[in-house]
Design a protein around this motif. Structure first.
Motif, PDB file in Angstrom:
ATOM      1  N   ILE A 275      28.000  12.515 -39.040  1.00 47.28           N
ATOM      2  CA  ILE A 275      28.011  11.835 -37.739  1.00 47.28           C
ATOM      3  C   ILE A 275      27.383  10.461 -37.905  1.00 47.28           C
ATOM      4  CG2 ILE A 275      27.132  11.867 -35.366  1.00 47.28           C
ATOM      5  CD1 ILE A 275      29.027  14.081 -35.661  1.00 47.28           C
TER       6      ILE A 275
ATOM      7  N   THR B 261      32.008  13.080 -28.614  1.00 45.38           N
ATOM      8  CA  THR B 261      31.032  12.825 -29.684  1.00 45.38           C
ATOM      9  C   THR B 261      29.969  11.850 -29.212  1.00 45.38           C
ATOM     10  OG1 THR B 261      32.719  13.180 -31.375  1.00 45.38           O
ATOM     11  CG2 THR B 261      30.750  11.977 -32.053  1.00 45.38           C
TER      12      THR B 261
ATOM     13  N   TYR C  69      29.336  17.219 -37.824  1.00 50.85           N
ATOM     14  CA  TYR C  69      30.794  17.109 -37.698  1.00 50.85           C
ATOM     15  C   TYR C  69      31.352  18.364 -38.360  1.00 50.85           C
ATOM     16  CZ  TYR C  69      35.511  15.262 -38.458  1.00 50.85           C
ATOM     17  OH  TYR C  69      36.877  15.087 -38.494  1.00 50.85           O
TER      18      TYR C  69
ATOM     19  N   ASP D  62      30.303  19.257 -33.700  1.00 47.82           N
ATOM     20  CA  ASP D  62      31.254  18.277 -33.177  1.00 47.82           C
ATOM     21  C   ASP D  62      32.628  18.474 -33.811  1.00 47.82           C
ATOM     22  OD1 ASP D  62      31.956  15.876 -31.700  1.00 47.82           O
ATOM     23  OD2 ASP D  62      32.001  14.869 -33.638  1.00 47.82           O
TER      24      ASP D  62
END
Length: 294
Positions: A113, A158, A179, A212
């Protein structure tokens, strides 16, 4: 302020210095707020002058590495304690920022991320309910469920969850945000090394877990049953806050969970689906504004 200056009996040089002192907004506000008498001002004149000199060291400071104070990162502060005026110290803006940054780095683990330093969370009617829920988490309201946030590409899933993760970490909550496709790849590479158990334990136990782009990975029955399932099961049992973002609505999510390279297992998929339902409130983010993190 003229009344204080008129009663100063020191030399011209000192009087000139006192004149500068009295023109300082912080000093003027202190004298007015604390109702400092002329006698008290004269009695503690050296304290006021010392404060003014110390404040001068903070002018045009660019950061902690440039700090000229004896106690690095602390700015002088005038205090009136039952008529006794003294100098105290408080954390300056640079020390506060440094503390927040260190706390953030310690409390927040990001896997795959990108985090921007500043988030300007855009408010509109469609996302008001989501932002209200996020505000509730940040206000530390007693909430037992996280969010399964789904919507189209670029709708800000996100962005909002990274904002939430960052601010929870600033409040000393332990947060892991990953992620999910990258996390799956990490687990696959850890299987031959025999290190998956440590990773699973950490994701089970962390105070706040955010996954995510769930559903963006290639379906894999082993990851689903032996890794994701136990993580969600323990988090459900201990009521640990868990969040997911996804492009998949509930019907698509159910199908994705059932699918693998070898078969289509509705029963095992249902177990994961139910855990998600227990752990998270399902919320659709409809906003079409593009919030993708560059």
């Amino acid at each position: 302020m003229e009344k204080y200056l008129q009663h100063v009996t020191e030399s011209k040089e000192v009087k000139s210095f006192v004149e500068e002192l009295l023109s300082d907004n912080e000093v003027a506000n202190f004298l007015e707020k604390e109702n400092i008498t002329i006698d008290a001002f004269n009695e503690y004149l050296n304290v006021f002058l010392g404060y003014y000199v110390k404040c001068d060291s903070c002018k045009e400071c660019k950061g902690l590495e440039y700090c000229k104070q004896a106690h690095k990162g602390y700015k002088p502060l005038l205090v009136n304690d039952e008529g006794v005026v003294s100098i105290s110290y408080d954390e300056c803006q640079y020390l506060l920022k440094d503390d927040i940054d260190k706390r953030l780095d310690y409390n927040l683990t990001l896997i795959g991320i990108k985090r921007k330093n500043d988030f300007d969370v855009y408010l509109n009617e469609k996302r008001l309910s989501v932002l209200t829920k996020i505000k509730d988490y940040l206000d530390n309201k007693p909430i037992s469920k996280g969010l399964y946030l789904h919507g189209s590409h670029g709708s800000g899933k996100t962005y909002l969850l990274t904002y939430l993760a960052t601010n929870l970490a600033k409040q000393n909550h332990q947060v892991i945000m990953a992620y999910y496709p990258d996390l799956v790849r990490l687990f696959k590479s850890a299987i031959p090394k025999g290190t998956t158990e440590d990773m699973i334990a950490r994701l089970k136990e962390v105070e706040v877990l955010i996954l995510d782009d769930f559903g963006g990975e290639t379906p894999n029955s082993y990851i689903r049953d032996e890794i994701l399932g136990p993580i969600l099961q323990e988090r459900m049992e201990y009521k640990r806050l868990t969040f997911m973002s996804s492009n998949l609505n509930l019907d698509q999510l159910r199908s994705h969970l059932a699918e693998s390279a070898k078969d289509f297992d509705v029963v095992r998929a249902s177990r994961i689906f139910e855990r998600i339902h227990v752990l998270m409130e399902i919320v659709e983010l409809e906003d079409k504004k593009d919030y993708r993190l560059d």
